[in-house]
Structures are given as structure tokens and as C-alpha cells.
Design an enzyme around this catalytic site. Structure first.
Site, PDB file in Angstrom:
ATOM      1  N   HIS A 132     -10.153  22.471 -27.470  1.00 35.93           N
ATOM      2  CA  HIS A 132     -10.561  21.248 -28.061  1.00 35.93           C
ATOM      3  C   HIS A 132     -10.234  19.923 -27.193  1.00 35.93           C
ATOM      4  CE1 HIS A 132      -6.645  20.998 -30.307  1.00 35.93           C
ATOM      5  NE2 HIS A 132      -6.869  19.794 -29.993  1.00 35.93           N
ATOM      6  N   ASP A 162      -9.533  28.661 -29.901  1.00 33.20           N
ATOM      7  CA  ASP A 162      -9.283  27.226 -29.534  1.00 33.20           C
ATOM      8  C   ASP A 162      -8.401  27.421 -28.201  1.00 33.20           C
ATOM      9  OD1 ASP A 162      -9.377  24.555 -29.149  1.00 33.20           O
ATOM     10  OD2 ASP A 162      -7.647  24.154 -30.853  1.00 33.20           O
ATOM     11  N   SER A 236      -1.263  18.817 -28.342  1.00 32.11           N
ATOM     12  CA  SER A 236      -2.307  20.077 -28.280  1.00 32.11           C
ATOM     13  C   SER A 236      -2.523  20.745 -26.923  1.00 32.11           C
ATOM     14  CB  SER A 236      -3.622  19.589 -28.616  1.00 32.11           C
ATOM     15  OG  SER A 236      -3.926  19.159 -30.204  1.00 32.11           O
TER      16      SER A 236
END
Length: 488
Positions: A132, A162, A236
Site C-alpha cells: 500500500h 500487502d 508502514s
């Protein structure tokens, strides 16, 4: 008085000395036991280290800041937060004002920017991050801790987990970080998270492993590490590091509004995906071709399973590997290649991680006896298999109304096997309602006898005498198979 104060200082000094000694050894009834050097050298996963400095200094250079840009379209990107007031539409006195000045703004293109983290895994410049972070990006810039900047290209992405692999090219040596073993993690073990929360470069936070195997509904292969090391937007893709300085997880998700709850992808799950992305640019997964569900206690009782676990086959897709090998609905998969299967999620992971075309040995329990099937897996295609009418028939003293399953009903409920009868009514306060039967349930078996239509259903019910136990084996849409037990 002077003598008393002197004596008091003497006692306090002795107490302080005793406290220092006790923190360095183990107190026993007979006195002080000092931990041997051989034991002291052993890594204590539960003890807080004196400092994380050396770990941070060693690993931070390999953690990168990722800035991704992508084209966006909409109104003026500088005023999105002023487009609507805090009150609901229709109640906001400023609604007409904002609509007049901003509602009709022409759509225009602008650059959307996102920040994330990643870490370099080899000298060739491969960097692991989250999908993402880079998905849809037109331009990706990687910034190292020493200030060097590089343009990066995406080598491969996997939306299901992901994960993404990007690459930079450098003439100089690149700092790298080693991958560890997430299976060896223990609850309570200390870990570090390094990343760029809110764009604040190379932030180091510490915490412990709070839980393992978390399912948070983000994808079909959820198996997250939960940690209370502070993770925020911008973290992230950054690494979760153990006290040996090795990556054990990839920081991925947080709970909105939650504090001390962050999630990381286990590095052992990521290793095979990283290898595929590096060599092929995509991830291929094995496909068995069955629908499955976990076994409830009632289902275990129904199938006579006393020890061990297993996974119930609820659907077999025609023409797929399981169908060709001979697996059937109602089989209980207990082992794959000799490894016990504890849950449907574990079985999905085991099959997905098996190379396409490779044969697997599957041990199933079928009507009380064990059978082994050799199945050659095909490639999983990530498409949804999805597809609820019937005419009421008869009711009974336990208060349910059933009907045959028509082709329309089978299509509505996505039933490959149209056997069974559909519950189209349940009388209030009846035995059926109290037992938990619901409209829409599909009754497949009665006391281990298959039911194909209302006629067969009537025959089986008629064999059961008043006061005897009835076991209904039912399929409940969106829930799977279950067993309902009551007395006729």
C-alpha cells in the site's frame, strides 16, 4: 544525637549495598547466589535491555524513507478539509455556502504523495516495504539515513499479503539488515520498530511481542504479530527487529484510535514471497479447489473426533485438483504431507505456500475411516466464487417448514451440490427455534443419513421416535456447516 545519626547512615549504607547485590544475583535462604557468567551470557527474552542504542545504530542505516507520488484527480487539493462543516448535511448552516464556492470546482489533476518505510535486504539494492506504500505510484524516491536519495522501481507486489519489493541502484556499498526467524518469537519478547512515522525520519520505538497469529480481516493470509512498540502512519513497511538485530516482522497496520496495538507481517511468511517477487515479479500460490471451515465442538462430536483437529470440506469445485483426486464434501482434512492441520487458515497457508504442480499427500477422515489422496495442485486464481427461492412444503411438531432445492435456489446460494432441503419457515417458540434453526438453513443430513429432497427428509424424520435425539447437519449460508441437536 551525633552517634545515632552516624549509626543510621551506617544502616542505610548497608541496605543500599544489599539492594545492589540483590539486583546482581539471586537471593536464597542461605545468602546471595551470583548468576554464573555462562548463564548471564544467555539472552533473556523477558528482561528489558539497559539500552537499545547499539541495535538502533547498527540497523537504522538500512531502514529507508519511501516517498511515493501518484496522479490524482478532484477539486482543489488544498481545501479538502473545508468542503464540509462538522454537522451532518442538511443541518449545517454553512453547507450552502461551501457548495456555492467549492462544490462546483472543476476536476483537476494533482500529485498525491504518500510516505512510508522500507529496509534494504541485500547489496543489490532490493528493499522490502508494504504494497500500500507504493501501489499505483508513478514515481518512488528512496532516502537513506545518510541523506542519499535514489529513484526506485517496483520489482513486484502482492496485495494479498500487502508486501512489495522495490529496487535502487548504487555504486557504493549499501547497508543491509538480516532477516530473522519469526517462528521463534515468544510472547513478551522485546522488539524495536524503526521507521518514519508522520514523516519523522528514522524514529526508533521499543515494545514487546503482545500476541502472535492475529487475524484482523485484512486479507486471506492474515497471521500478524501484535506489538505495543509505537507504530504510526509512515511506519508502514519498516522492520520490527528482535534483540539479535534481525528482522522478525514488517510493520503494516494499526487500529484507528488504538494505543499500543500495532501489527507486523511475520518475516517467515514474507521470505517466500520476497523470493518469488525477486525472481518472477509476481506470487503464484497453490490451489486445492475446496471450500473449507473449522470444526466446532458440535461438528467434532457429530463426526466422532475425539483427539486432534482438522478442517471440514464444505465444497469441492468441479474440475479442480481436489475433485480430480477424489475428495468429497464432508471429508475432514487432518494432515497435509504428514503435517497436522489445526485450522482452515493454516490449511490455506500450507496449500498456498506449496509450488504449483507439486503433489501433496492429504489425509482425510471420511465416515469414520482414514483415507489418503495424492493431489497435484494447480495455480490459485484470485477471483471470487460467489452467487438465495423455493416453495414451502411440510412442517413437523418441532416447528420447521422445509422445501426442495430448485435450480434457482442452488444458483442463489452458490450450491455446486443441490442436495438437501431448505428451511423456509421456523415457528415461534418451537423446538426448532429453541435449538437454533434459522430460515435459510440447508439440511443436508439427519443422524448421518443424507437428505436429497423433502421426500427423503420425511422418511428420515419418520424413523425417529418421540423422545429420541435428532442431529441435523446443516449448511448455513455465510457461516458454513454446523450440527444442531435437539429431542424430537
Amino acid at each position: 544525637m551525633k552517634t545515632r545519626n552516624t549509626f543510621r547512615r551506617f544502616l542505610l549504607g548497608k541496605a543500599a549495598a544489599a539492594l545492589i547485590i540483590l539486583t546482581a544475583g539471586v537471593f536464597t535462604i542461605s545468602g546471595i547466589y551470583t548468576v554464573p557468567e555462562s548463564q548471564a551470557a544467555t539472552r533473556d527474552l523477558g528482561a528489558a535491555p539497559e539500552s537499545f542504542t547499539s541495535l538502533a545504530e547498527k540497523n537504522s542505516p538500512a531502514v529507508v524513507n519511501i516517498r511515493a507520488e501518484r496522479n490524482g484527480k478532484g477539486g482543489n487539493p488544498m481545501i479538502p478539509h473545508f468542503k464540509r462543516g462538522p454537522m451532518p448535511e442538511g443541518q449545517d448552516p454553512l453547507h450552502d455556502f461551501f457548495e456555492k464556492f467549492f462544490g462546483g470546482a472543476p476536476q483537476r489533476e494533482y500529485r498525491q504523495r504518500s510516505l512510508g518505510s522500507g529496509f534494504i535486504i541485500d547489496k543489490d539494492g532490493f528493499i522490502v516495504t508494504n504494497n500500500h506504500v507504493v501501489q499505483g505510484a508513478d514515481k518512488i524516491k528512496v532516502i537513506l539515513k545518510d541523506g542519499r536519495e535514489f529513484d526506485a522501481e517496483v520489482k513486484g507486489r502482492d496485495a494479498n499479503t500487502d508486501l512489495a519489493l522495490i529496487r535502487i541502484t548504487s555504486d557504493n556499498d549499501l547497508p543491509v539488515i538480516q532477516l530473522g526467524d519469526s517462528d521463534a518469537l515468544k510472547i513478551g519478547e522485546w522488539v524495536l520498530a524503526i521507521g518514519n512515522p508522520f514523516g519523522l525520519e528514522h524514529t526508533v520505538t521499543s515494545g514487546i511481542i503482545s500476541a502472535k497469529g492475529r487475524v484482523i480481516g485484512s486479507g486471506p493470509y492474515d497471521d500478524f504479530i501484535q506489538t505495543d512498540a509505537s507504530i504510526n502512519p509512515g511506519n508502514s513497511g519498516g522492520p520490527l527487529i528482535n534483540m539479535e538485530g534481525k528482522v522478525v516482522g514488517i510493520n503494516t497496520a494499526i487500529i484507528a484510535g488504538g494505543q499500543g496495538i500495532g501489527f507486523a507481517i511475520p518475516v517467515n511468511l514474507a521470505k517466500g514471497i520476497i523470493t518469488q517477487l525477486k525472481t518472477k515479479g509476481e506470487v503464484t500460490r497453490g490451489w486445492l479447489g475446496v471450500g473449507i471451515q473449522d470444526l466446532s465442538q458440535e461438528l467434532k462430536e457429530y463426526y466422532g473426533i475425539k483427539d486432534g483437529e482438522g478442517v471440514l470440506v464444505t465444497q469441492v469445485f468441479p474440475g479442480d485438483p481436489a475433485d480430480k483426486a477424489g475428495l468429497k464434501v464432508g471429508d475432514i482434512i487432518q494432515k497435509v504431507n504428514g503435517q497436522e492441520v489445526d485450522s482452515s487458515r493454516e490449511l490455506s497457508r500450507m496449500i498456498a505456500e506449496t509450488p504449483v504442480g507439486r503433489g501433496v499427500e492429504i489425509l482425510v477422515l471420511r465416515k469414520g475411516s482414514s483415507q489418503t489422496f495424492n493431489v497435484a495442485l494447480s495455480k490459485r486464481e484470485d477471483t471470487e466464487r460467489a452467487d438465495a427461492g423455493a416453495t414451502p412444503d411440510k412442517t413437523h411438531d418441532f416447528g420447521i417448514v422445509v422445501a426442495d432445492i430448485t435450480p434457482e435456489t442452488a444458483r442463489q446460494f452458490n450450491l455446486k451440490d443441490a442436495g438437501g432441503v431448505l428451511v423456509v419457515g421456523v415457528e415461534p417458540d418451537s423446538k426448532g427455534q429453541k435449538a437454533g434453526i434459522l430460515e435459510g438453513d440447508i439440511i443436508r443430513e439427519i443422524n448421518h443419513k443424507s437428505v436429497d429432497d423433502v421426500k427423503g427428509y420425511e422418511a428420515e424424520i419418520g424413523k425417529i421416535k418421540s423422545g429420541e435425539t435428532v442431529y441435523l447437519y446443516i449448511l448455513r449460508p455465510n457461516r458454513g456447516f454446523m450440527v444442531i441437536k435437539f429431542t424430537k
